[in-house]
Motif scaffolding. Sequence first.
Motif, mmCIF file in Angstrom:
data_model
loop_
_atom_site.group_PDB
_atom_site.id
_atom_site.type_symbol
_atom_site.label_atom_id
_atom_site.label_comp_id
_atom_site.label_asym_id
_atom_site.label_seq_id
_atom_site.Cartn_x
_atom_site.Cartn_y
_atom_site.Cartn_z
ATOM 1 N N UNK A 111 0.839 -1.204 0.000
ATOM 2 C CA UNK A 111 0.000 0.000 0.000
ATOM 3 C C UNK A 111 0.872 1.252 0.000
ATOM 4 N N UNK A 112 1.919 1.238 0.814
ATOM 5 C CA UNK A 112 2.850 2.366 0.905
ATOM 6 C C UNK A 112 3.522 2.606 -0.448
ATOM 7 N N UNK A 113 4.000 1.545 -1.073
ATOM 8 C CA UNK A 113 4.669 1.677 -2.369
ATOM 9 C C UNK A 113 3.707 2.151 -3.458
ATOM 10 N N UNK A 114 2.481 1.626 -3.433
ATOM 11 C CA UNK A 114 1.485 2.077 -4.428
ATOM 12 C C UNK A 114 1.226 3.572 -4.286
ATOM 13 N N UNK A 115 1.082 4.040 -3.052
ATOM 14 C CA UNK A 115 0.827 5.467 -2.802
ATOM 15 C C UNK A 115 1.996 6.320 -3.299
ATOM 16 N N UNK A 116 3.227 5.903 -2.991
ATOM 17 C CA UNK A 116 4.397 6.682 -3.420
ATOM 18 C C UNK A 116 4.570 6.632 -4.932
ATOM 19 N N UNK A 117 4.236 5.509 -5.540
ATOM 20 C CA UNK A 117 4.340 5.383 -6.997
ATOM 21 C C UNK A 117 3.294 6.234 -7.714
ATOM 22 N N UNK A 118 2.166 6.451 -7.054
ATOM 23 C CA UNK A 118 1.069 7.217 -7.659
ATOM 24 C C UNK A 118 1.286 8.724 -7.582
ATOM 25 N N UNK A 119 2.194 9.172 -6.728
ATOM 26 C CA UNK A 119 2.450 10.610 -6.549
ATOM 27 C C UNK A 119 3.732 10.992 -7.267
ATOM 28 N N UNK A 120 3.652 12.025 -8.079
ATOM 29 C CA UNK A 120 4.825 12.483 -8.818
ATOM 30 C C UNK A 120 5.302 13.833 -8.284
ATOM 31 N N UNK A 121 6.474 14.217 -8.741
ATOM 32 C CA UNK A 121 6.992 15.545 -8.403
ATOM 33 C C UNK A 121 6.035 16.614 -8.933
#
Length: 158
Positions: free
Chosen positions: A121-131
Amino acid sequence: MNEGVEWALHSCLNLAWMEGKAVTATRLAAHYDLPSAYLNKQLQTLVKAGILTSTSGPKGGFRLAREPGEISVLDVVVALEGAEDAFRCEQVLRDAPGGRADVDYRKACLISQTMRSAELAWRRELAARTIADLRRDVEQRHPGAGERTRTALTTPKS
């Protein structure tokens, strides 16, 4: 997670506002009163990962290597921290009373399953957010932040 991840993410966000202009590690570090040599090490790691580019010389410094929308927060985290999971099941149940050598406790253990689920879940959230997402959200919450940052990083120090 080491503090360099936070510093690198702020640096990437700042570089997203720079419209392709290079900024030195010293200048980026001074913006937050960070140790320049340590920030430079983090930024060089991002260069190796293809997130930033660096140019030497009087007009040198760091730039984003890709468009801000193509750089996820997870890209930065993985570049600095590695791709390994935060939790590693050591299968301690194997040696506990009633443990069995033929069971893969990474899959059977409820603690391992819970930690793996949280990691995903943590990785999915970080992957979904870009700079680019961060830039947009900061600009909505703090209008003028991009212009203030650009000015601060390009105005000669007196």
